[in-house]
Design a protein around this motif. Structure first.
Motif, mmCIF file in Angstrom:
data_model
loop_
_atom_site.group_PDB
_atom_site.id
_atom_site.type_symbol
_atom_site.label_atom_id
_atom_site.label_comp_id
_atom_site.label_asym_id
_atom_site.label_seq_id
_atom_site.Cartn_x
_atom_site.Cartn_y
_atom_site.Cartn_z
ATOM 1 N N LEU A 1 2.189 -4.132 1.372
ATOM 2 C CA LEU A 1 0.771 -4.332 1.659
ATOM 3 C C LEU A 1 0.025 -4.486 0.340
ATOM 4 N N LEU A 2 -0.068 -5.732 -0.119
ATOM 5 C CA LEU A 2 -0.775 -6.052 -1.355
ATOM 6 C C LEU A 2 -2.193 -6.539 -1.090
ATOM 7 N N LEU B 1 -1.102 -14.329 -7.422
ATOM 8 C CA LEU B 1 -1.273 -15.205 -6.268
ATOM 9 C C LEU B 1 -1.682 -14.453 -5.010
ATOM 10 N N SER B 2 -1.455 -13.164 -4.949
ATOM 11 C CA SER B 2 -1.946 -12.401 -3.804
ATOM 12 C C SER B 2 -3.428 -12.081 -3.943
ATOM 13 N N TRP B 3 -3.923 -12.061 -5.169
ATOM 14 C CA TRP B 3 -5.331 -11.762 -5.408
ATOM 15 C C TRP B 3 -6.209 -12.988 -5.190
ATOM 16 N N GLN C 1 3.022 -12.658 -0.636
ATOM 17 C CA GLN C 1 4.230 -11.862 -0.829
ATOM 18 C C GLN C 1 4.509 -10.988 0.385
ATOM 19 N N ASP C 2 3.465 -10.389 0.954
ATOM 20 C CA ASP C 2 3.633 -9.576 2.157
ATOM 21 C C ASP C 2 4.271 -10.390 3.276
ATOM 22 N N ARG C 3 3.790 -11.621 3.464
ATOM 23 C CA ARG C 3 4.291 -12.460 4.556
ATOM 24 C C ARG C 3 5.750 -12.837 4.340
ATOM 25 N N PRO D 1 6.473 -16.202 -4.033
ATOM 26 C CA PRO D 1 5.302 -17.011 -4.408
ATOM 27 C C PRO D 1 5.423 -17.612 -5.803
ATOM 28 N N GLY D 2 5.982 -16.846 -6.753
ATOM 29 C CA GLY D 2 6.169 -17.374 -8.100
ATOM 30 C C GLY D 2 7.155 -18.520 -8.120
#
Length: 357
Positions: free
Chosen positions: A249-250, A93-95, A199-201, A127-128
């Motif tokens: 940082l993703l 989900l980050s990608w 995820q970073d947020r 996110p998951g």
């Protein structure tokens, strides 16, 4: 990690711690999935009864923390009296998190699991968990959820009576900064670094909550969602009166995707100030250390909750449990590189990478 030791101070020492077609396809697949779901397997006398566990990761498999959690979940559940069948999905989900991607992802999962019975879903990361909560009614109706590696504080609204339990994850940012201040008493600035991925947020908001209202004794600046080149230049301009807290940082502000270790390999050599971190998986990657999250414990505890669900307990009657205790851990090589005194570490600190005697 090799060559670990633990600091013990004498008494009195300081210790602080897309489109219409896709929509139609999705609805058709989901309808088939709900109507054709396979019944739960019936145990045969003399055999271990089988249970099916879906491991749902919000990020990519390559993340070190995901690997640690995955291994500890499997190890714990494979040692039970059930024959456990695992299904695993890495949602990335980050990608890619645009609506078209999410539509295709939902259609894919509906097709893949239309005839599979799932006893419990274990989600990893906020996110998951959010994806599972938003799509469970269509994809996995009635299946209990056990989450892990999710910061507390309402970042993911779960509602009431939804069959959800899990294990929180707390980033001890304030404790990490407090310990860093004792290592760097001359420091006047704190720079908090994070990326732009979902995820970073989630993680940086948890850090903001932890640091809010604290008397840190330093001016705090957040560098969040910058392009990597700009971030690297900003850290290069720091002096020894600063300290850096690397959160996650993703993905950077240009949309480029990194693993935690990849981004640290870029930032650590450039930084003019020591970098501290919040996860054990960052150790040995150039950070000095901090009060870090033990990622393997983030897999063992949810596995225990999932086992209780598989034995018949209702997830909604099992309140989420507190985060596993974090641990102060530091890298001797980085302490030496920055001229920081091991005697100033919190009592009980684990020190890695000591030179052999």
């Amino acid at each position: 990690m090799a060559n670990r030791s633990t600091i013990r101070h004498a008494p009195g020492g300081r210790a602080r711690r897309p489109g219409v077609f896709l929509a139609a396809l999705l609805l058709g697949l989901i309808g088939t999935a709900v109507a054709g779901a396979a019944p739960a397997p019936t145990p045969v006398d003399g055999e271990r009864s089988e249970r099916s566990v879906l491991l749902l990761y919000g990020e990519a498999r390559a993340l070190p923390a995901s690997l640690d959690i995955d291994d500890s979940v499997r190890t714990r559940l494979q040692a039970t009296d059930f024959e456990v069948r695992f299904f695993t999905e890495y949602l990335d989900l980050s990608w890619a998190s645009d609506p078209a991607y999410l539509d295709r992802l939902r259609a894919f999962l509906a097709s893949k699991y239309q005839s599979r019975h799932i006893d419990v879903i274990v989600t990893v990361g906020a996110p998951g968990l959010r994806f599972a909560l938003e799509n469970r009614a269509a994809l996995f109706p009635g299946v209990p959820l056990v989450f892990t590696a999710v910061p507390p504080g309402g970042a993911v609204p779960m509602g009431e009576g939804q069959g959800v339990t899990g294990v929180w994850m707390a980033a001890d940012a304030a404790a990490t900064v407090d310990a860093a201040r004792r290592l760097q008493p001359q420091a006047r600035r704190l720079v908090v670094v994070a990326g732009s991925a979902t995820q970073d947020r989630f993680f940086v908001e948890d850090v903001r909550r932890d640091l809010k209202g604290r008397e840190l004794g330093v001016e705090t600046t957040y560098l969040v969602g910058l392009p990597m080149a700009r971030l690297r230049a900003a850290l290069a301009g720091l002096s020894r009166d600063a300290m850096v807290l690397y959160v996650s940082l993703l993905r950077d502000g240009d949309g480029k995707v990194f693993s935690t270790r990849e981004s640290l390999r870029i930032l650590v050599p450039a930084s003019g100030a020591p970098i501290y971190g919040l996860s054990v998986t960052m150790m040995g990657q150039g950070i000095v250390g901090g009060r870090v999250v033990p990622s393997r414990a983030q897999g063992t505890q949810p596995a225990d909750l999932a086992l209780r669900v598989m034995r018949g307990e209702a997830a909604e009657r099992m309140p989420p449990v507190p985060a596993p205790a974090n641990v102060f851990m530091y890298d001797r090589r980085e302490l030496t590189r920055w001229g920081l005194r091991e005697a100033d570490l919190p009592e009980g600190s684990v020190v890695i990478n000591r030179p052999p005697s």
